[in-house]
Design a protein around this motif. Sequence first.
Motif, short mmCIF file in Angstrom:
data_model
loop_
_atom_site.label_atom_id
_atom_site.label_comp_id
_atom_site.label_asym_id
_atom_site.label_seq_id
_atom_site.Cartn_x
_atom_site.Cartn_y
_atom_site.Cartn_z
N HIS A 135 0.95 -1.41 0.36
CA HIS A 135 0.11 0.04 0.39
C HIS A 135 0.61 1.27 0.12
CE1 HIS A 135 -3.12 -2.20 2.29
NE2 HIS A 135 -3.22 -2.37 0.30
N LEU A 136 2.23 1.00 0.18
CA LEU A 136 2.89 1.98 0.68
C LEU A 136 3.03 2.77 -1.11
CD1 LEU A 136 4.71 4.03 2.48
CD2 LEU A 136 6.30 2.87 1.82
N PHE A 137 3.75 1.59 -1.87
CA PHE A 137 3.94 2.51 -3.47
C PHE A 137 2.89 2.19 -4.24
CE2 PHE A 137 8.07 1.00 -1.58
CZ PHE A 137 7.86 -0.01 -0.69
N GLU A 138 1.73 1.69 -3.75
CA GLU A 138 0.86 1.31 -4.69
C GLU A 138 0.15 2.42 -5.62
OE1 GLU A 138 -2.74 -0.40 -3.76
OE2 GLU A 138 -3.15 -0.91 -5.68
N PRO A 139 -0.20 3.53 -4.67
CA PRO A 139 -0.86 4.59 -5.00
C PRO A 139 0.45 5.84 -6.35
CG PRO A 139 -0.81 4.94 -2.99
CD PRO A 139 0.06 4.20 -2.65
N VAL A 140 1.19 5.84 -5.88
CA VAL A 140 1.87 6.11 -7.29
C VAL A 140 2.43 5.88 -8.12
CG1 VAL A 140 4.36 7.11 -7.09
CG2 VAL A 140 3.91 7.15 -4.85
N ILE A 141 2.38 4.45 -8.03
CA ILE A 141 2.81 3.10 -8.73
C ILE A 141 1.34 3.77 -10.30
CG2 ILE A 141 2.15 1.48 -10.04
CD1 ILE A 141 4.89 0.82 -7.83
N ARG A 142 0.15 3.56 -9.38
CA ARG A 142 -1.14 3.57 -9.98
C ARG A 142 -1.07 5.31 -11.18
NH1 ARG A 142 -5.57 0.42 -8.89
NH2 ARG A 142 -7.13 1.62 -9.01
N LYS A 143 -0.98 5.84 -10.18
CA LYS A 143 -0.65 7.37 -11.16
C LYS A 143 -0.10 6.60 -11.86
CE LYS A 143 -2.39 10.84 -7.11
NZ LYS A 143 -1.76 10.38 -6.40
N MET A 144 1.44 6.43 -11.65
CA MET A 144 2.14 6.67 -13.13
C MET A 144 1.50 5.61 -14.25
SD MET A 144 5.57 7.24 -11.61
CE MET A 144 5.93 5.26 -11.07
N ALA A 145 0.42 4.64 -13.87
CA ALA A 145 -0.11 3.72 -14.51
C ALA A 145 -0.92 4.28 -15.40
CB ALA A 145 -0.67 2.55 -13.86
N GLY A 146 -1.84 3.99 -16.40
CA GLY A 146 -2.88 4.32 -16.81
C GLY A 146 -2.10 4.79 -18.40
N LEU A 147 -2.99 4.92 -19.21
CA LEU A 147 -2.38 5.58 -20.52
C LEU A 147 -3.30 7.04 -20.28
CD1 LEU A 147 -2.21 3.17 -23.50
CD2 LEU A 147 -0.04 4.51 -21.90
N GLY A 148 -4.54 7.17 -21.08
CA GLY A 148 -5.51 8.23 -21.07
C GLY A 148 -5.84 8.32 -19.54
N HIS A 149 -6.34 9.85 -19.98
CA HIS A 149 -7.09 10.45 -19.16
C HIS A 149 -8.79 10.44 -19.31
CE1 HIS A 149 -8.21 13.43 -15.75
NE2 HIS A 149 -9.25 13.87 -16.41
N LEU A 150 -9.72 9.77 -18.38
CA LEU A 150 -10.88 9.56 -18.27
C LEU A 150 -11.56 11.09 -17.59
CD1 LEU A 150 -13.44 8.00 -19.52
CD2 LEU A 150 -13.64 7.31 -17.66
N GLY A 151 -11.91 12.53 -18.38
CA GLY A 151 -13.01 12.89 -17.70
C GLY A 151 -14.77 12.15 -17.20
N ASN B 107 7.67 -14.60 -0.16
CA ASN B 107 8.32 -13.39 -0.12
C ASN B 107 8.31 -13.66 -1.90
OD1 ASN B 107 11.60 -14.41 -1.37
ND2 ASN B 107 11.74 -12.67 -0.43
N TYR B 108 6.94 -13.18 -2.27
CA TYR B 108 6.48 -12.85 -3.92
C TYR B 108 5.03 -11.80 -3.30
CZ TYR B 108 6.29 -14.09 -8.72
OH TYR B 108 6.03 -14.14 -9.54
N ASN B 109 5.37 -10.44 -4.42
CA ASN B 109 4.57 -9.69 -4.58
C ASN B 109 3.55 -10.18 -5.12
OD1 ASN B 109 3.30 -7.14 -3.37
ND2 ASN B 109 4.74 -5.65 -4.94
N VAL B 110 2.11 -10.46 -4.28
CA VAL B 110 1.15 -10.82 -4.48
C VAL B 110 0.37 -9.19 -5.06
CG1 VAL B 110 1.23 -13.08 -4.02
CG2 VAL B 110 -0.20 -11.06 -2.99
N MET B 111 0.76 -8.62 -4.40
CA MET B 111 0.15 -6.75 -4.68
C MET B 111 -2.02 -6.41 -4.44
SD MET B 111 1.84 -6.40 -8.48
CE MET B 111 1.45 -4.83 -9.37
N PHE B 112 -1.49 -7.92 -2.77
CA PHE B 112 -3.26 -7.47 -2.57
C PHE B 112 -3.35 -6.10 -2.48
CE2 PHE B 112 -6.64 -7.71 -0.66
CZ PHE B 112 -6.95 -8.70 1.07
N SER B 113 -4.09 -5.33 -2.77
CA SER B 113 -4.69 -4.15 -2.27
C SER B 113 -5.86 -3.82 -1.38
CB SER B 113 -4.74 -3.51 -3.89
OG SER B 113 -5.40 -2.11 -4.41
N GLN B 114 -5.81 -3.49 -0.62
CA GLN B 114 -6.75 -3.40 -0.02
C GLN B 114 -7.73 -2.17 0.40
OE1 GLN B 114 -5.04 -5.44 3.62
NE2 GLN B 114 -6.18 -6.76 3.63
N ARG B 115 -8.43 -2.09 -0.75
CA ARG B 115 -8.85 -0.41 -1.27
C ARG B 115 -10.74 -0.29 -0.90
NH1 ARG B 115 -7.41 -1.04 -7.43
NH2 ARG B 115 -6.01 -1.87 -7.00
N GLY B 116 -11.03 -2.09 -0.25
CA GLY B 116 -12.71 -1.58 -0.22
C GLY B 116 -13.32 -2.24 -1.16
#
Lengths: 929, 415, 167
Positions: A135-151, B107-116
């Motif tokens: 969860h620490l890294f995911e938000p940053v990665i999600r912002k960088m991922a994706g291509l186009g912008h959906l309005g 020891n493998y990132n399964v990327m479990f994202s608990q975003r609800g």
Amino acid sequence: MSGFRIAKGGLINREQTLDFTFDGRKYQGVKGDTLASALLANGVRIVGRSFKYHRPRGVWGVWFDDPNAIFDLTLKDVSLPNCPATTTHLVEGMSARAVNAYPSAQFDIKGVFDRFHRFMPAGFYYKTFKWPHWHLFEPVIRKMAGLGHLGSEIIEGYQSEQHNIRCDLLVIGGGPAGLAGAQAAAQAGQSVILVDDHPEFGGGLYRRSKDIEGVKPAQWVARQCRAIEAAGGRLMPATTAFGVYDHNMVALAQDKGFGLAPTLWRVRAKRILMATGATDRPVTFANNDRPGVMSLDGALEYLARYGVLVGRKIAVLSNNSFVEPAAEILRRAGGEVRVLDATQGQAKALGNKVLHGVEMNGQRFDCDTLLASSGLTPVVHLWRHAGGKLDWDENLAAFIPGKAPDNMRAAGAANGTFDLDNALSEARAKAIGAPVPKQKSTYRITPLWPKPDAKARQWIDFQHDVTLKDIELAARENYASVEHLKRYTTLGMASDQGKTSNMTGLAAMAALQGRSIPEVGTTTFRPPFVPVPIGLYGGARRGQLFNPLKRLVLEDRHRAAGAALGEYGGWLRPGWYGARDITREVLRARNAAGILDASPLGKIEVMGPDAASFVNFIYYNTISTLKTGCIRYGFMLTEGGIVYDDGVIARLADNHFVISCSSSHVESVTAALESWRQDGNDPDRIFIHDCTQNWPTVTVTGPKAREIMAQLDLSIDLADFPHMTWRETRFKQAAARVARVSFTGDTSYEISVPVDKVHALWDAVILAGKPLGAGPIGVEALSVLRAEKGYIIVGKDTDGEVMPHDLGFAIPRAKKTAAFVGDRGLHTDNANREDRRQLVGLRVPDGAVALATGAHLVEKSASGLHSIGVVTSSYNSPSIGQPIALALVEKGTERMGETLTIWHMDQQNTATVVSPVFLDPKGARLNAG
Amino acid sequence: MTYSAFSLLREALRNHTGWKPAWRSPKPRAEYDVIIIGGGGHGLATAYYLAKNHNVGRIAVLEKGWLGGGNTGRNTTVIRSNYFYPESVALYELSMKLYEGLSRDLNYNVMFSQRGMLILAHSQPEMEIAARTVNAMRLNGVDADLLGPEDVRKRAPVLNFRDDARYPIHGAVFQGRAGTGRHDAVAWGYARGADQRGVDIIQNCEVLDVIVEGGVCKGVETSKGTIRAGRIGAAVAGHSSALAQMAGVSLPIQSYALQAFVSEPLKPVIDTVAFSPSAGTYFSQSDKGGLVIGGGLDRVPSYGQRGNLPMQEAVLSGLIEMAPAVAKVKLLRHWAGIVDVTPDSSPVIGPSGVDGLFLNCGWGTGGFKAIPAGGYLFAHLLATGTHHAISRPFDLDRFRSGYLVDEGAASGIAH
Amino acid sequence: MRDDSTKWDTPLGQERATIAGDGFELSLIPLTCQTLISGPIAACLAVSGQKQAFGWPDIVTGQPYALRLRRDRLLVVNGGQQAEGWDERGVAVSDMTGAYSVIEIDGPQAIDLLNSGTELSIDLPSGTVARQFHGFATLIYRWQSLTCYRLHIQRCYLEAIWKHMQS
């Protein structure tokens, strides 16, 4: 500057100029341009950035084979994300932005990522980002991922039309093979549809051919089109066949212009001729992702269709016999062309942001454009959708259509037939099912596949930045099957769906593992062939047309009376009338009479000599003893013994019953009855008619109901009309049916008349009721009235577990000997448990508010609180003068008088278990009069 | 070899030449203590826990195709435990808790994202059911909230709050700990973990018949020869009935195609999982940016692993109703898996009725979220021959005793 | 509960304007008499007094006429009132006059309009006129001419189908 518009040629109109912007800069194109051709004509070389490393990207291909030029496009007030520049035609005023690049494709600040590419090989995110937490890294990665912008704006009216159409032969692809095949079939008398995804037919014909069958390509195409239409064929340009499905169904997306949803055509074709052509495979060499490296065939197409020469100093890197003629065409158009044999050594592209030269075997050549082709790959996706097999052809170094699906054939370049004359004769033969003449191919190719272990990076998937090293890594780590390779490296999963990367990727894996290409095989081809808007699938099923509600015949009367209309059991029904005051309506029904539109109640008629034994089998209760003219309340169970529906059944005659099931269940009960009718019975002795729609119903309920009835001119002796009986009579010279049944606990009459009499009936009842204080009541009031009597609503007071004996109806389970649906389920261990949840009523302490529906009843145990029941209905009862509730509680009937804990959202209250019949338990009001 | 930022760094400087295979490609032996048929998430997790928790020595996983290539590689990656019955809650909570520590464990990132996850309620009766569900979850010790419309809008503004919405949003059941995971990584992580503990994963090995001698299951005939075992566990979603038939066992299972969809990648549009039972569709957004969409089953029972247009149109119409702004987003791909549906939408874990052969199947549309628990419980069963308390209610005998765990309402979508 | 009155179009009455489309006209036909008869088909025909029950793509003519719905079911249109219930000749009879609304679609493009909601072709015969149309259970048949069709839909869905046709 590299690319430019040549003076003459192309299927464009140089007179009509079109202004547009790209990444904030103004440019001009012409009518007939795509965004890509217009940008190339303006010498724009960097049109995007790759997904992972943000390396600069130039246009590679000319049509659906380009992975690089993807824009967010705005025109007037319509914005669309992820538009491929190569397949989007230019419109005046378009404003384009490269996706995933900031501030522009030219100067993307994330370009710096490329420096760290070593730390971001394929699958690197599986090896790290685990600590402390993803969860620490995911938000940053999600912002960088994706291509186009959906309005967030919704394009009003963005709705696809959808049509079904049939034909004898669907020809997919309007190049030379498709045109020839379509003409042959049409003239042979078949109904033919020819689709091509370009606005102009001709496919790849313009690229290479000076002339065809004695005329110029454009003339030949026009001639074919005229002939096809003259023979009754249908031409559909700007239409993409994107999927083949079971039973010869092909889906087409017909382009309607920017910002408009394409039209979906579902084609049921007796036969399909796939003439979808072939596209270039890239050459895999060092730094082959530089802007300026392009498809050779694509370059010819830019010239032929759009009048754009993609570069001035052009190097051609290839391995096949199309090279020399192609080089000639480019020279004639004004390019300085040098041909390099890709099989003679390892090439390397030179240049930082854009290409400025190529190095091969120690020699350097300046160039602004490098046209690469390691051979043609037939476009076989639709073949595979249909379940056709692929064969590996060593001579062509390509997968070609193999074992055909029923009713599908391939012709032309799609079938590996690259010679024009051969393609024409092949298509003409296959279109009419004639034998194909033997043909010699002039196409020569020296197989050229990715060579691992070079020092510099070599790209396989341009959009996802998958390099040969990534494939080596996948092989090293044993993600060796072609599907593992794809998913681990993400090769082929970009928006181009692997059109330029799948072949080279699997060839690389084959080379690495010392396997043959066919051994490695391909990944699964799935629709859609190109990405299509989700709106295409939706059609008109929006808003009122998505799961439309059933409408009452009397809706106009309800609206006129100020009813609030709501969705109840699939119908639009009055919830209440006027200002919302449910109490007023309940009291009206208790003190005078309520008038209710009960039309949704099911009226399923069961008729025939075996009708009686049939309904006796269907019902939990014994029905065979029901007398003519009488009505009985009963349950239908599932085979597992669970309550499926409740309702009343009336016997009109020995052989004639009317089942009045819940209004929300009519279709499913009818279907269940039909299913049982056909299972183990003589179907000629039982018939089931759903007559619900034919008999709108007005219910009059309350102490004054009989007085109102007396004024209705129904010719019924109301003094001899006991509760739970049925009368057939006339109202205004039409048949009328009156049932004396009650869902409220007061004397009630349900009057059913034909559709053309119900307005008169409603008006008459209202008129008669007015002086007595009676008036219309809605579903909300009805819900309270029935709860006061402990009458259940199936699906609200019952769930997937409740059996009839939980509701107090235990006798048939013990006594009924005739077979019935659900019998066996009623005698399992589970059915016999002592702690089953049973229907009870609940009373709250004086002054307390009504319980929340959905609150649980709880008990303390060693492990804390656990649920022993749930509140299923809860209302403020005007008739009782305090809140009432119904609930299902473990051992409920043994707990009469007990005070239990109610738990709702962490809050606790108490309630006392009482009988669910709060009002008139002896039924005096029911039987009055 | 440990995966870590450090090892990534180190290898980066060595051109990544030092990475070891994630799993071996061994030849099958003639005999094992336990054979698991099916190299999907459940099968691989079972092998992992057998080796890790029970120290079983010789274990083989036999996979007809490439590991993780069945439903584990085809689902919509949702992980949740918002169920109604305590038995289900125990099962899916076990799984959720294992998922929460899984990346570290494997020891493998399964990327479990608990975003609800939001289960939308579109009317007062639906809100009442939502309250009932939230209460049930909270009483069972599972996180759940009942949200009103404003809270839903804050969480997912892309949803349909227009006046002309067919299904206006009244609120939602929200489980904060629910979320998504990278499905392939779950399979690969378990495979690597099992392989490291000595499990033989035999790919491209199809089980052609089950060997039953004297009423006891003793092994299997495969495309790579005969392999014998002390115990055999079958975890072959989509083919459970066919496999059970080999041993003469009839299962109350119907197999249907379940389609799933992904859109082109977009910049972030929605951060949570949203499900509308009324629209019949649910969706989330993957970390790569594509919208991952799912809905109900194709109506006709089939082993085809592909669905057809009518269901595609139904599910995507539902998506447009849920979030009208996505009508212009392009669909990139759709695919299908084959799901095994039981009469009560709950799985079957337990002995098959033939000694020596055990079953883990019937997960319907909900197998991915249960992979860790399925593996954990099945391993217990295969190692000890008896049920773990959590798997007991899901034994095949419940169809005789009537103690069904009918989660039809909870899963909402297909059953 | 919500008040959804404004979310659903006010129903048009029986007297509603014809929809004029591109190559077709669509109108609501006033209530006719409709009777559902189920049983062995010969018995159904005998009771109805009809010689045949039309299927697809029969061009239906005559008043009254009978439509074939199922192996063992037909619908008689404009046949006059019949006694309802079980008939000793071996058939079950129910009035359906109010149950179906009848829409007439006429014009050269009428068949294309129908093909927006179902797959329909003169080349594909069917014993029954029953069909799914835009997801609704309907009866569709050719009426009197080469370009005219009639469509029976359950009355409760008339507003929905009408709106579909208007869009």
